[in-house]
Write a protein that holds these residues in place. Structure first.
Motif, short mmCIF file in Angstrom:
data_model
loop_
_atom_site.label_atom_id
_atom_site.label_comp_id
_atom_site.label_asym_id
_atom_site.label_seq_id
_atom_site.Cartn_x
_atom_site.Cartn_y
_atom_site.Cartn_z
N ASN A 15 0.86 -1.19 0.00
CA ASN A 15 0.00 0.00 0.00
C ASN A 15 0.89 1.24 0.00
N ASN A 16 0.27 2.41 -0.09
CA ASN A 16 1.08 3.62 -0.27
C ASN A 16 1.43 4.34 1.03
N ILE A 17 1.15 3.69 2.16
CA ILE A 17 1.53 4.28 3.45
C ILE A 17 2.73 3.51 3.99
N VAL A 19 5.24 3.52 6.52
CA VAL A 19 5.58 4.17 7.79
C VAL A 19 6.14 3.23 8.86
N SER A 20 5.87 1.93 8.79
CA SER A 20 6.27 1.07 9.90
C SER A 20 7.62 0.41 9.64
N ALA A 21 8.33 0.11 10.73
CA ALA A 21 9.63 -0.56 10.62
C ALA A 21 9.46 -1.94 9.99
N ASP A 23 7.32 -2.94 7.71
CA ASP A 23 7.25 -2.81 6.25
C ASP A 23 8.61 -2.41 5.67
N ASP A 50 2.53 8.45 2.41
CA ASP A 50 3.15 8.82 3.69
C ASP A 50 4.43 8.01 3.88
N LEU A 51 5.43 8.67 4.46
CA LEU A 51 6.75 8.06 4.61
C LEU A 51 7.34 8.54 5.92
N THR A 52 7.90 7.62 6.71
CA THR A 52 8.50 8.04 7.99
C THR A 52 9.97 7.61 8.07
N SER A 53 10.67 8.24 9.01
CA SER A 53 12.05 7.85 9.25
C SER A 53 12.11 6.43 9.81
N LEU A 54 11.09 6.04 10.58
CA LEU A 54 11.06 4.67 11.11
C LEU A 54 11.13 3.64 9.99
N ASN A 57 14.61 3.96 8.13
CA ASN A 57 15.75 3.46 8.92
C ASN A 57 15.97 1.97 8.69
N THR A 58 14.86 1.23 8.56
CA THR A 58 15.03 -0.21 8.33
C THR A 58 15.12 -0.52 6.84
N ILE A 60 16.29 1.32 4.27
CA ILE A 60 17.50 1.76 3.58
C ILE A 60 18.65 2.05 4.54
#
Lengths: 119, 283
Positions: A15-17, A19-21, A23, A50-54, A57-58, A60
Motif C-alpha cells: 500500500n502507499n503508506i 511508515v512502519s519498521a 514494512d 506517507d513516509l517516515t524515518s522509522l 531506517n530499516t 534503507i
C-alpha cells in the motif's frame, strides 16, 4: 556491466503508506538480496503517500550496517521521489551513516545537554 | 469523594491538573467537568480512567457543562464510559479511540488516520502540511507501541479549533515512560525531564539500528509550522512552542507518556526541511 533491478517500494509494501519498521524490513530484504547478487538497484518512490524515518531506517538506513558506503553510492539510485520524501530519505541516510560509524554516541547519556554520564 | 477538574487546556497547567487528578483518583469519586476542556486531552483522561476502571475504582461524572458534554459526545469519549454519542455535523471533532495493543495495532491506527485525515471533515490544509501532519502521527504512534511496553492500549484524540486555525492531536500510553525505556534498554538512570531531553536530542535506545531521528524530524516540522510539540512522560514536561523550549517537573507523575502536536492549519510552507536536495546525491 551490472544488471539494474527496478524496485517499487509501494508494490513491496502493498500500500502507499510506508511508515512502519516492519514494512521497511520487507524493502530492506529485496534491496539487500539484489545487492548480494551484484546488481545495481533503481528504487522507485512512485505512489508513496506517507513516509517516515522509522520505515526508512530499516528499509534503507540498515544497508549501511551491512554494505560499504562507496558501494551503496555506486549501485543505488532513487527515482520518482517528491521533494518532501527526498528530504526525509536524505536525513535518514545521513543519520544511518553517522550511526554506524559510532553507534555508542547515539546511546550515550554523555552530551552537552545532560552533562556527566549517569552510568 | 467529589473532585473538580477545572480548566483543562493544552498547556502546562492543563497537563499538571491531569497528573494531579490521577493521584486523587486513588478512591471512588465523582468528577465535575463544568469548565473548559480541550478535547484532545481526552487521550490522557481516557488513559487514566481506563487504568482506574481496571483497578475497580468507580468514577462518575457528576456535572458537565453543555458545551463540553456536546464535544465529548461527538468525539465518542463519553460513550467509552457509558454515555451517549452525538453526530458531528461540523467535522471539528476527531474521535477519541483506544487502540488495543493485541493484534495488528498499526493497521487499526492506519485506518483511523485515513478516516480522519485524508478528506472527510478536515480543516483545509495544503497537501504538504497534511502529509507532514499524518507522517508525524504515525511516527508518534509507532514509537508509543514500540517503546512503551504497554499492554493497556494506546489512547488518541484530536480536536480542530476553526477560529484559531489550530489542529491539536494527543497520543498517550500507560507504559514505562521514556526514563523507564532508557533504563530498560541502556541501564542508564535519568530523571523524567532529562530522559525527554535525551530522546529529543536524537538519541536512540534501539541497538544495531539507526534511529532517534523521528522526534528531531517532528521538531523541525513543528518549528517551520510555528506550532507546538508537548511531551509529558512520568513527571517530566517538555514543550516546544513557536521555536522556544520550556521544561518542567511535575510533583505528581503521569502514569506513562503523552505526546501532543498542535499545528497551524493555515500554514503554506513547502515542508522540505533541508535546502534543495539532488536525488543523485543521496547515498
Amino acid at each position: 556491466m551490472s544488471i539494474t533491478e527496478k524496485i517499487n517500494i509501494v508494490l513491496i509494501v502493498g500500500n502507499n503508506i510506508c511508515v512502519s519498521a516492519e514494512d521497511g524490513v520487507k524493502v530492506y530484504d529485496v534491496i539487500s538480496k539484489a545487492l548480494r547478487e551484484g546488481k545495481n538497484i533503481e528504487i522507485s518512490f512512485k505512489g508513496i503517500e506517507d513516509l517516515t524515518s522509522l520505515f526508512l531506517n530499516t528499509a534503507i538506513g540498515q544497508l549501511y550496517n551491512n554494505f560499504q558506503e562507496d558501494e551503496l553510492k555506486k549501485r543505488l539510485t532513487v527515482v520518482n521521489a517528491d521533494p518532501q520524501d527526498l528530504d526525509t530519505l536524505k536525513r535518514s541516510v545521513d543519520r544511518a551513516k553517522d550511526y554506524f560509524k559510532d553507534p555508542e554516541r547515539f546511546h550515550s547519556a554523555t552530551d552537552e545537554i545532560l552533562g556527566d554520564d549517569n552510568e | 469523594m467529589a473532585l473538580t477538574l477545572g480548566n483543562i487546556k493544552t498547556n502546562l497547567n492543563g497537563f499538571q491538573r491531569i497528573t494531579e487528578l490521577n493521584n486523587q483518583l486513588a478512591e471512588d469519586c465523582e468528577i465535575d467537568i463544568s469548565s473548559w476542556f480541550d478535547a484532545n486531552m481526552c487521550a490522557l483522561l481516557g488513559a487514566i480512567f481506563y487504568r482506574k476502571k481496571k483497578e475497580n475504582k468507580v468514577i462518575r461524572i457528576s456535572d458537565i457543562s453543555s458545551d463540553v458534554k456536546e464535544i465529548l459526545q461527538k468525539n465518542h469519549f463519553l460513550s467509552y464510559f457509558g454515555g451517549e454519542e452525538r453526530p458531528d455535523s461540523y467535522g471539528t471533532t476527531i474521535e477519541y479511540r483506544q487502540f488495543e495493543t493485541v493484534g495488528n495495532v498499526y493497521e487499526q491506527f492506519r485506518k483511523y488516520v485515513i478516516t480522519y485525515f485524508r478528506s472527510k471533515g478536515l480543516p483545509k490544509m495544503t497537501l504538504a502540511l497534511l502529509k507532514r501532519f499524518r507522517e508525524s502521527l504515525f511516527e508518534i504512534f509507532l514509537n508509543a507501541v514500540e517503546h512503551s511496553y504497554t499492554q493497556e492500549g494506546i489512547f488518541a484524540c484530536g480536536q480542530f479549533f476553526p477560529r484559531r486555525q489550530r489542529l491539536h492531536f494527543t497520543i498517550a500510553d500507560l507504559g514505562i515512560g521514556i526514563d523507564g525505556n532508557i533504563y530498560r534498554q541502556l541501564q542508564k538512570r535519568l530523571s523524567a525531564e532529562d530522559a525527554i531531553r535525551w530522546a529529543i536530542s536524537g538519541k536512540t535506545t534501539r541497538r544495531g539500528r539507526s534511529g532517534g531521528l523521528g522526534l528531531q524530524w517532528i521538531q523541525d516540522f513543528i518549528k517551520l509550522n510555528q506550532g507546538r510539540l508537548i511531551i509529558v512522560s512520568g513527571a517530566g514536561y517538555w514543550e516546544l512552542s513557536k521555536g522556544v523550549v520550556s521544561t518542567h517537573t511535575f510533583s505528581e507523575p503521569f502514569p506513562g507518556t503523552a505526546v501532543t502536536i498542535v499545528i497551524d492549519t493555515a500554514d503554506k510552507n513547502s515542508y522540505c526541511l533541508s535546502s534543495e536536495i539532488d536525488s543523485s546525491d543521496i547515498f
